[in-house]
Scaffold this active site. Structure first.
Site, short mmCIF file in Angstrom:
data_model
loop_
_atom_site.label_atom_id
_atom_site.label_comp_id
_atom_site.label_asym_id
_atom_site.label_seq_id
_atom_site.Cartn_x
_atom_site.Cartn_y
_atom_site.Cartn_z
N LYS A 186 0.85 -1.19 0.00
CA LYS A 186 0.00 0.00 0.00
C LYS A 186 0.89 1.24 0.00
CE LYS A 186 -1.94 2.91 2.43
NZ LYS A 186 -1.82 4.04 1.48
N GLU A 261 8.67 2.64 11.24
CA GLU A 261 9.74 3.66 11.17
C GLU A 261 9.04 4.99 11.07
OE1 GLU A 261 11.52 6.39 9.89
OE2 GLU A 261 12.74 5.46 8.30
N CYS A 295 13.52 11.50 6.38
CA CYS A 295 13.33 11.19 7.80
C CYS A 295 14.62 11.37 8.60
CB CYS A 295 12.77 9.79 7.98
SG CYS A 295 13.69 8.54 7.11
N GLU A 399 9.05 17.09 14.32
CA GLU A 399 9.51 16.90 12.94
C GLU A 399 8.68 17.79 12.01
OE1 GLU A 399 8.47 13.15 10.97
OE2 GLU A 399 10.58 12.96 10.46
#
Ligand code: TXE
Length: 516
Positions: A186, A261, A295, A399
């Site tokens: 997906k 993650e 990331c 973030e």
């Protein structure tokens, strides 16, 4: 950016039970080029019924075919074939990725090379799993053959994000298929196009019907069905923290294996003994590559006081001259943010940072539409630097996933404080230590509580070494041999070659009558 509608998709984009099919819901999604907000194509928006069909197909295949019981040596040539096909179609895939994500063609080509290396690495690494590990020694009679063998986990749902769509799905699908699982991919609804193409290559390589499924859809359309289903054995997810938390909770009901993650807020420590020009280049590359949508991006500069002003001035100057543009244009050094929604999020963080008292040195807005009309339809955001940042500020702790650098300083020689700041995050994905003093750099790098640490460089990785985070950056590891372990069960087999009667129950007790 995407939006859902009922306009038909030109081609079916769901791959279920060996067939390309349209969604049962007939819903579709328009995929947008973030460079200019133009429509690239329309794809199917899978629904819960489609997800159920994919699970049924994957489960049936896993339970009834010999795929799971083959040796890795029989499956691994298919991975080598995928690697060949990726290289054959490198330019086509790179262009698809650039249009879909906005990243430069150079970066997209690197991604294709990287994932080729991932398929080749796992084609070799998985062969090691074919060897049975003999377990002998104290407590194991000589008449016994005790060994561990590996089985695939089962039906694996692989959920990928939008920043490295091809790369992230390949980190998952290569080890999952090498070890004999049945997969349901997906991709992100924002950037599904390279995964659709990859699926075609996996089919061409010869992966059997039932081993491979693709659902193009938003998380809300198929997420709960996929993650809560009792016939799904594993979910591997890369994406945002909030979604990761939701997915872990969904998996809890069926105690399925779940690796996540979830990004990072990564420190880059620069000591004053660094060559200034070199350090400017290092800091700018670490944070502004792919407009910060990485990331592991080095978004927190932690710099030794005596070099700070000069370094920051150099970083600001360099940031001012980053050439933004269409990723297809070879002169562009960086592209837009991926979507209007993400642009709005980054703009919001700038407001927050200003309100918190951080000092904006450069950027902080979209490019001037009069000076840069060619960028005005896209989701561009200027490389941004905030000085005078405190560890308590949201701009330092959260973030942003955008081209935003925050600056924190530490007193000359106060190595402990630099380490403290670098570890003062709920995340723990990656970090950098820059210093000519090799012993100090090593000392500091060892103390960082982050999954990848770079010394005198930033951002490199290899499929041969594990990738993953400490803390809220997630659990489990991708890549390396541990990345393969995520997709296998270890089974202990104990075979008695000279069976003897155990004789535990001697039949001399009182008669135990069942109560009727
Ligand atoms: O990601 P989401 P978003 C960070 C970054 C970004 C933030 C949010 O800070 O701003 O995450 O990004 C699927 N069940 N990262 O909202 O929602 C979704 O369809 C199952 C870090 O775009 O986490 C997509 O395929 N799946 C990051 C994938 O999850 C669900 C990379 C990621 O989407 C789902 C990208 C559900 N309930 C963003 N909801 C990194 N770690 O590299 C969503 N999805």
């Amino acid at each position: 950016m995407t939006s859902t509608s009922t306009a038909p998709a030109p081609e079916p984009t769901l791959y279920i039970d060996g067939k390309w099919v349209h969604s049962k819901s007939r819903h579709t999604r328009t995929i947008i080029n973030p460079f200019d907000n133009s429509a690239i194509t329309t794809i199917d928006e899978a629904c819960a019924e489609d997800a159920e069909a994919a699970i049924v197909s994957a489960k049936k295949f896993f339970d009834t075919s010999d795929w799971a019981h083959k040796k890795c040596a029989e499956r691994c040539p298919l991975l080598q074939k995928v690697a060949d096909l990726l290289q054959r179609d490198k330019e086509i895939i790179a262009e698809i990725e650039t249009k879909d994500t906005g990243k430069t063609l150079t970066e997209s080509r690197i991604d294709v090379d990287d994932v080729t290396a991932v398929f080749r690495y796992y084609a070799e690494e998985a062969l090691k799993l074919d060897a049975e590990k003999q377990i002998a020694g104290e407590g194991i009679p000589e008449t016994v053959n005790s060994r561990t063998v590996h089985d695939p986990v089962g039906v694996c749902v692989l959920i990928a994000p939008w920043n490295y769509p091809l790369l992230q799905i390949c980190w998952k699908v290569a080890p999952a298929l090498a070890t004999g699982n049945a997969v349901i991919m997906k991709p992100s609804e924002v950037t599904p196009l390279s995964t659709i193409y990859l699926t075609k290559l996996l089919i061409e390589a010869g992966f059997p019907t039932g081993s491979l499924h693709l659902l193009t859809a938003g998380g809300a359309s198929v997420g709960p069905t996929l993650t809560e289903h009792r016939d799904v054995d594993l979910v591997s997810f890369t994406g945002g923290l909030d979604t990761g938390r939701r997915i872990i909770q969904s998996c809890a009901g069926t105690v399925k294996r779940c690796t996540v993650e979830l990004g990072g807020k990564n420190p880059n420590i620069v000591f004053s003994d660094c060559d200034l020009d070199w350090a400017i280049d290092n800091v700018v590359t670490a944070v502004f590559l792919h407009s910060g949508q990485v990331c592991s991006s080095g978004a927190r500069l932690i710099v030794e006081e005596s070099i700070a002003d000069e370094l920051i001035a150099g970083v600001v100057e360099k940031a001012r001259h980053i050439k933004m543009g269409n990723g297809l244009n070879p002169e562009s050094e960086t592209g837009p943010l991926v979507s209007a929604a993400h642009l709005a999020k980054v703009e919001e963080y700038v407001k927050i940072a200003k309100a918190e008292g951080a000092k904006l040195l450069v950027g902080g807005s979209r490019p001037d539409p009069i000076a840069h009309p060619e960028l005005s339809n896209g989701f561009f955001f200027l490389p941004t630097v905030f000085d005078r940042c405190e560890r308590s500020m949201r701009i330092v702790r959260e973030e942003t996933f955008g081209p935003i650098l925050t600056v924190e300083r530490f007193k000359d020689g106060d190595e402990e404080h630099a380490i403290f700041l670098a570890n003062d995050t709920k995340y723990g994905l990656a970090g950098g230590v820059q210093s000519k003093d090799v012993a100090r750099a090593e000392r500091v790098a060892r103390r960082l509580r982050h999954g990848s640490v770079w010394t005198n460089t930033y951002g490199s990785y290899t499929p041969r070494a594990e990738w993953g985070g400490f803390g809220l950056s997630g659990n489990g590891r991708e890549l390396g041999s541990k990345g393969l372990d995520e997709y296998i069960e270890t089974k202990h087999m104990w075979t008695e070659n000279k069976p003897v009667k155990v004789g535990w129950f001697k039949g001399q007790g009182p008669l135990l009558k069942p109560k009727l």
